[in-house]
Scaffold this active site. Structure first.
Site, PDB file in Angstrom:
ATOM      1  N   THR A  61       0.832  -1.202   0.000  1.00  0.00           N
ATOM      2  CA  THR A  61       0.000   0.000   0.000  1.00  0.00           C
ATOM      3  C   THR A  61       0.870   1.257   0.000  1.00  0.00           C
ATOM      4  O   THR A  61       0.524   2.275  -0.576  1.00  0.00           O
ATOM      5  CB  THR A  61      -0.903   0.027   1.253  1.00  0.00           C
ATOM      6  OG1 THR A  61      -1.567  -1.235   1.365  1.00  0.00           O
ATOM      7  CG2 THR A  61      -1.917   1.122   1.187  1.00  0.00           C
ATOM      8  N   ARG A 116       7.930  -2.765   2.517  1.00  0.00           N
ATOM      9  CA  ARG A 116       8.145  -2.881   3.969  1.00  0.00           C
ATOM     10  C   ARG A 116       8.520  -4.316   4.302  1.00  0.00           C
ATOM     11  O   ARG A 116       7.813  -5.245   3.904  1.00  0.00           O
ATOM     12  CB  ARG A 116       6.881  -2.499   4.732  1.00  0.00           C
ATOM     13  CG  ARG A 116       6.613  -1.022   4.601  1.00  0.00           C
ATOM     14  CD  ARG A 116       5.484  -0.565   5.478  1.00  0.00           C
ATOM     15  NE  ARG A 116       5.159   0.800   5.088  1.00  0.00           N
ATOM     16  CZ  ARG A 116       4.069   1.448   5.433  1.00  0.00           C
ATOM     17  NH1 ARG A 116       3.179   0.857   6.191  1.00  0.00           N
ATOM     18  NH2 ARG A 116       3.858   2.681   5.035  1.00  0.00           N
ATOM     19  N   SER A 137       6.327   3.398   8.568  1.00  0.00           N
ATOM     20  CA  SER A 137       5.168   4.065   9.141  1.00  0.00           C
ATOM     21  C   SER A 137       4.857   3.663  10.582  1.00  0.00           C
ATOM     22  O   SER A 137       5.684   3.834  11.457  1.00  0.00           O
ATOM     23  CB  SER A 137       3.970   3.797   8.237  1.00  0.00           C
ATOM     24  OG  SER A 137       2.894   4.545   8.663  1.00  0.00           O
ATOM     25  N   HIS A 138       3.689   3.074  10.772  1.00  0.00           N
ATOM     26  CA  HIS A 138       3.212   2.760  12.114  1.00  0.00           C
ATOM     27  C   HIS A 138       3.738   1.416  12.613  1.00  0.00           C
ATOM     28  O   HIS A 138       3.376   0.993  13.706  1.00  0.00           O
ATOM     29  CB  HIS A 138       1.683   2.734  12.101  1.00  0.00           C
ATOM     30  CG  HIS A 138       1.155   1.804  11.050  1.00  0.00           C
ATOM     31  ND1 HIS A 138       1.328   2.064   9.713  1.00  0.00           N
ATOM     32  CD2 HIS A 138       0.519   0.627  11.120  1.00  0.00           C
ATOM     33  CE1 HIS A 138       0.808   1.084   9.004  1.00  0.00           C
ATOM     34  NE2 HIS A 138       0.310   0.187   9.830  1.00  0.00           N
ATOM     35  N   ASP A 174       2.134   8.791  14.214  1.00  0.00           N
ATOM     36  CA  ASP A 174       2.775   7.493  14.032  1.00  0.00           C
ATOM     37  C   ASP A 174       4.267   7.652  13.745  1.00  0.00           C
ATOM     38  O   ASP A 174       4.823   8.752  13.831  1.00  0.00           O
ATOM     39  CB  ASP A 174       2.101   6.721  12.897  1.00  0.00           C
ATOM     40  CG  ASP A 174       2.325   7.368  11.554  1.00  0.00           C
ATOM     41  OD1 ASP A 174       2.585   8.587  11.527  1.00  0.00           O
ATOM     42  OD2 ASP A 174       2.267   6.662  10.535  1.00  0.00           O
ATOM     43  N   ASP A 183       6.201   7.834  11.140  1.00  0.00           N
ATOM     44  CA  ASP A 183       6.702   8.813  10.172  1.00  0.00           C
ATOM     45  C   ASP A 183       5.888  10.093  10.121  1.00  0.00           C
ATOM     46  O   ASP A 183       6.082  10.928   9.243  1.00  0.00           O
ATOM     47  CB  ASP A 183       6.794   8.186   8.770  1.00  0.00           C
ATOM     48  CG  ASP A 183       5.449   7.740   8.239  1.00  0.00           C
ATOM     49  OD1 ASP A 183       4.556   7.441   9.058  1.00  0.00           O
ATOM     50  OD2 ASP A 183       5.278   7.697   7.003  1.00  0.00           O
ATOM     51  N   ASP A 208       2.674  10.819   9.557  1.00  0.00           N
ATOM     52  CA  ASP A 208       1.551  11.145   8.663  1.00  0.00           C
ATOM     53  C   ASP A 208       0.194  10.782   9.251  1.00  0.00           C
ATOM     54  O   ASP A 208      -0.828  11.303   8.833  1.00  0.00           O
ATOM     55  CB  ASP A 208       1.744  10.554   7.256  1.00  0.00           C
ATOM     56  CG  ASP A 208       1.967   9.060   7.253  1.00  0.00           C
ATOM     57  OD1 ASP A 208       1.921   8.446   8.331  1.00  0.00           O
ATOM     58  OD2 ASP A 208       2.197   8.507   6.154  1.00  0.00           O
ATOM     59  N   ARG A 209       0.180   9.898  10.234  1.00  0.00           N
ATOM     60  CA  ARG A 209      -1.110   9.559  10.848  1.00  0.00           C
ATOM     61  C   ARG A 209      -1.354  10.412  12.085  1.00  0.00           C
ATOM     62  O   ARG A 209      -0.416  10.957  12.661  1.00  0.00           O
ATOM     63  CB  ARG A 209      -1.128   8.098  11.287  1.00  0.00           C
ATOM     64  CG  ARG A 209      -0.988   7.143  10.142  1.00  0.00           C
ATOM     65  CD  ARG A 209      -1.151   5.720  10.614  1.00  0.00           C
ATOM     66  NE  ARG A 209      -1.067   4.819   9.483  1.00  0.00           N
ATOM     67  CZ  ARG A 209      -1.627   3.625   9.428  1.00  0.00           C
ATOM     68  NH1 ARG A 209      -2.307   3.180  10.469  1.00  0.00           N
ATOM     69  NH2 ARG A 209      -1.514   2.868   8.358  1.00  0.00           N
ATOM     70  N   THR A 256      -7.994   2.252  -0.799  1.00  0.00           N
ATOM     71  CA  THR A 256      -7.090   2.538   0.314  1.00  0.00           C
ATOM     72  C   THR A 256      -5.692   2.846  -0.220  1.00  0.00           C
ATOM     73  O   THR A 256      -5.183   2.136  -1.089  1.00  0.00           O
ATOM     74  CB  THR A 256      -7.028   1.310   1.235  1.00  0.00           C
ATOM     75  OG1 THR A 256      -8.309   1.150   1.834  1.00  0.00           O
ATOM     76  CG2 THR A 256      -5.979   1.483   2.318  1.00  0.00           C
ATOM     77  N   GLU A 261      -8.625   9.123   5.515  1.00  0.00           N
ATOM     78  CA  GLU A 261      -8.769   7.683   5.540  1.00  0.00           C
ATOM     79  C   GLU A 261      -9.049   7.239   6.962  1.00  0.00           C
ATOM     80  O   GLU A 261      -8.564   7.837   7.931  1.00  0.00           O
ATOM     81  CB  GLU A 261      -7.480   7.019   5.074  1.00  0.00           C
ATOM     82  CG  GLU A 261      -7.124   7.308   3.646  1.00  0.00           C
ATOM     83  CD  GLU A 261      -5.923   6.479   3.229  1.00  0.00           C
ATOM     84  OE1 GLU A 261      -6.121   5.461   2.572  1.00  0.00           O
ATOM     85  OE2 GLU A 261      -4.804   6.841   3.604  1.00  0.00           O
ATOM     86  N   GLU A 262      -9.776   6.133   7.046  1.00  0.00           N
ATOM     87  CA  GLU A 262     -10.107   5.583   8.357  1.00  0.00           C
ATOM     88  C   GLU A 262      -8.863   5.203   9.152  1.00  0.00           C
ATOM     89  O   GLU A 262      -8.898   5.140  10.369  1.00  0.00           O
ATOM     90  CB  GLU A 262     -11.048   4.382   8.217  1.00  0.00           C
ATOM     91  CG  GLU A 262     -10.609   3.295   7.224  1.00  0.00           C
ATOM     92  CD  GLU A 262      -9.400   2.516   7.641  1.00  0.00           C
ATOM     93  OE1 GLU A 262      -9.276   2.273   8.843  1.00  0.00           O
ATOM     94  OE2 GLU A 262      -8.594   2.158   6.768  1.00  0.00           O
ATOM     95  N   SER A 263      -7.757   4.944   8.447  1.00  0.00           N
ATOM     96  CA  SER A 263      -6.534   4.480   9.104  1.00  0.00           C
ATOM     97  C   SER A 263      -5.766   5.650   9.732  1.00  0.00           C
ATOM     98  O   SER A 263      -4.554   5.727   9.641  1.00  0.00           O
ATOM     99  CB  SER A 263      -5.668   3.734   8.107  1.00  0.00           C
ATOM    100  OG  SER A 263      -5.423   4.533   6.964  1.00  0.00           O
ATOM    101  N   LYS A 292      -0.685  12.295   3.741  1.00  0.00           N
ATOM    102  CA  LYS A 292      -1.475  12.637   4.915  1.00  0.00           C
ATOM    103  C   LYS A 292      -0.542  13.263   5.935  1.00  0.00           C
ATOM    104  O   LYS A 292       0.668  13.076   5.868  1.00  0.00           O
ATOM    105  CB  LYS A 292      -2.197  11.420   5.464  1.00  0.00           C
ATOM    106  CG  LYS A 292      -1.326  10.218   5.791  1.00  0.00           C
ATOM    107  CD  LYS A 292      -2.240   9.042   6.089  1.00  0.00           C
ATOM    108  CE  LYS A 292      -1.474   7.810   6.510  1.00  0.00           C
ATOM    109  NZ  LYS A 292      -0.906   7.072   5.367  1.00  0.00           N
ATOM    110  N   ARG A 298      -8.815  -6.980   7.605  1.00  0.00           N
ATOM    111  CA  ARG A 298      -9.500  -5.834   8.197  1.00  0.00           C
ATOM    112  C   ARG A 298     -10.989  -5.935   7.876  1.00  0.00           C
ATOM    113  O   ARG A 298     -11.357  -6.161   6.721  1.00  0.00           O
ATOM    114  CB  ARG A 298      -8.961  -4.528   7.630  1.00  0.00           C
ATOM    115  CG  ARG A 298      -7.456  -4.339   7.820  1.00  0.00           C
ATOM    116  CD  ARG A 298      -7.107  -2.864   7.828  1.00  0.00           C
ATOM    117  NE  ARG A 298      -5.686  -2.606   7.688  1.00  0.00           N
ATOM    118  CZ  ARG A 298      -4.782  -2.737   8.652  1.00  0.00           C
ATOM    119  NH1 ARG A 298      -5.143  -3.168   9.852  1.00  0.00           N
ATOM    120  NH2 ARG A 298      -3.512  -2.456   8.420  1.00  0.00           N
TER     121      ARG A 298
END
Ligand code: G16
Length: 542
Positions: free
Chosen positions: A17, A21, A112-113, A276, A278, A280-281, A343, A362-364, A375, A495
């Site tokens: 996505t 990773r 990321s997270h 998070d 990096d 962005d969240r 997504t 986004e929901e995430s 984001k 999910r």
């Protein structure tokens, strides 16, 4: 001197996505990172002499890969590299730096997270000149290249000093080590009413940010403590650490529970937020109110004009398919565009570039706008503080009034992590196989109105992305969505997204899981989650 190093392809370098990773030991295999970076360069054209931005979230292996990437950028003919001091650039800051300096693109090192450390996760992603994640056309080309690569180019050169701001040379390449925070902080000042937020904080409104020992620490300290006057210590876990201090830098109710509990306690802060790995969240919590990411998007969009950067209104809203339809109601009321995308932030890039959408979410736990092409966690936090300051109301009152105006979309995501890949694939295949039989079927009081596998036709470039998640839509606007995560690194993560619309304000105070209980049961009945995976309950509920 340029060296051409022989290498052999790895079969597992398909970007997910958001980039590639893998666990650090995978990345540390001989030439693994080099293969991927060379495959990126081999998939691009016309960058000779141009600028590449490089930075990461500071996680374990960040510095090593940055040094490799700089040598390879030099050998491949880039003219200049801009790299964040200490190798640090949050994802939104990297996006901004690419745009501000008109760079050709950027390499962002982050998972990321996902947790960091010698046995945890690492990642590499490529962003294009608009500052956003590379579209599928490019990530597909990169993957194709990784399968056949037989050599990479690098330079015989020593590591550079990443910690001192300044300009130096690596072969013919100019490398500028830049302040990681300054450009980003200046951008935020142009978008939000810092004076009003400073006054709010000065009046005793207590704000805390948990940076989870990840990249946002320096950004949050500069903006919240230095520019907005919050007391020292308002930013917790403010120093980025290679293993994030053992934190799982995923801002949700599970991993940021301490912050949540603190804000909910009577003497705790008025407002809490977390970001998070990096940056962005984001997660936003007000006293007495956790704001779901879907509601956050809707409230930000509905109140956008209160922030100076958006005072003339927004052109449209975009949300990922699994994100709740709360924002759709705002778009309808404002009479502006609404887009539903797969997504992945990369799908918003075209809409933002074309001026069709201004705010995306986004929901995430991702929200952002056309100010960058990623984001942006701190942006969302500042937007909320701006709204609170302008409306002179707390988060709880703002959200409850929003529900009263637009109705409430009860929403929850159930994650089943580290499921064996074959089992998860079998579940999805069976589900897809029965889609045609579902419309018209009744499950208790719930009647299926439609069922499909979401496909997206990009209105700007005409590209089609199929198989983006199974949707089961019930009469009355409730729905259940199933998809497999594209960001996990161990097995598969299933999910399940569950949503119910409730117009009646008298029924807005129900516990979320209770309000969704019948849909949750039906999700299991339709997909056979327990039968396929052996799991009787989700790993994480948000
Ligand atoms: C990445 C993407 C997001 C996406 C998220 C979902 O987030 O950038 O746009 O919503 O993945 O991931 P999954 O496929 O696991 O549901 P991040 O923050 O990991 O870069």
């Amino acid at each position: 001197m340029t060296k051409i190093v022989a290498t052999k392809p790895y079969a597992d370098q398909k970007p997910g996505t958001s980039g590639l990773r893998k666990k650090v030991p995978v990345f540390a295999q001989e030439n693994y990172a080099e293969n991927f970076i060379q495959s990126i360069f081999d998939s691009l054209e016309g960058f000779a002499g141009k600028t590449l931005v490089i930075g990461g979230d500071g996680r374990y292996y960040n510095r090593e890969v940055i040094q490799k990437a700089i040598r390879m950028a030099a050998a491949n003919g880039f003219g200049k590299v801009l790299v964040g001091q200490g190798g640090i650039l949050s994802t939104p800051a990297a996006s901004h730096v690419i745009r501000k300096y008109g760079a050709y693109g950027g390499i962002i090192l982050s998972a990321s997270h996902n947790p960091g450390g010698p046995d945890e996760d690492f990642g590499i992603k490529y962003n294009i000149g608009n500052g956003g994640p590379a579209p599928e056309k490019i990530t597909d080309a990169i993957f194709a290249r990784t399968k056949v690569i037989d050599s990479y180019k690098t330079l015989d050169a020593a590591d550079i000093d990443l910690d001192t701001i300044g300009t130096l040379k690596v072969g013919d390449l100019t490398v500028e080590v830049i302040d990681s925070v300054a450009d980003y902080a200046a951008l935020m000042e142009t978008l939000f009413d810092f004076g009003a937020i400073r006054a709010l904080i000065g009046s005793g409104f207590k704000v805390v940010i948990d940076s989870m020992s990840a990249v946002t620490g320096p950004y949050a300290v500069e903006i919240l403590e230095k520019r907005l006057g919050a007391p020292a210590g308002s930013v917790r876990n403010a120093v980025p650490l290679p293993d994030f201090g053992g934190h799982h830098p995923d801002p949700n109710l599970v991993h940021a529970k301490e912050l949540y509990d603190d804000v909910m306690s009577p003497q705790g802060p008025d407002f809490g937020a977390a970001s998070d790995g990096d940056g962005d969240r984001n997660m936003v919590v007000g006293k007495g109110m956790f704001v779901t990411p879907s509601d956050s998007l809707a409230v930000i969009a509905a109140n956008a004009k209160l922030a100076p950067g958006y005072k003339d209104g927004i052109a449209g809203i975009a949300r990922s398919m699994p994100t709740s339809a709360a924002a759709d109601r705002v778009a309808e009321k404002l009479g502006i565009n609404m887009f539903e995308t797969p997504t992945g932030w990369k799908f918003f890039g075209n809409l933002l570039d074309a001026g069709l959408a201004t705010v995306c979410g986004e929901e995430s736990f991702g929200t952002g706008s056309n100010h960058v092409r990623e984001k942006d966690g701190l942006w969302a936090v500042l937007f909320w503080l701006n709204i609170v300051a302008a409306r002179k109301e707390g988060v709880k009152a703002i959200v409850e009034k929003h529900w009263a105006d637009y109705g409430r979309n009860y929403y929850s995501r159930h994650d089943y992590e580290a499921v064996e890949t074959e089992k998860a694939d079998a579940l999805m295949a069976e589900l897809r196989g029965k889609l045609a039989t579902l419309p018209g079927a009744a499950f208790g009081a719930l009647k299926v109105a439609a069922a499909d596998d979401f496909a997206y036709n990009d209105p700007v470039d005409g590209s089609v992305s199929a198989k983006q998640g199974v949707r089961i839509l019930f009469e009355g606007g409730s729905r259940v969505v199933f998809r497999l995560s594209g960001t996990g690194t161990s097995g598969a993560t299933l999910r399940v997204y569950v949503e119910r619309y409730e117009a009646d304000p008298a029924r807005h105070g129900i516990d979320t899981q209770e309000a969704l209980a019948d849909l949750i049961a039906v999700a299991d009945e339709i997909a056979g989650i327990t039968a396929h995976t052996g799991r009787t309950e989700p790993t994480v509920i948000t």
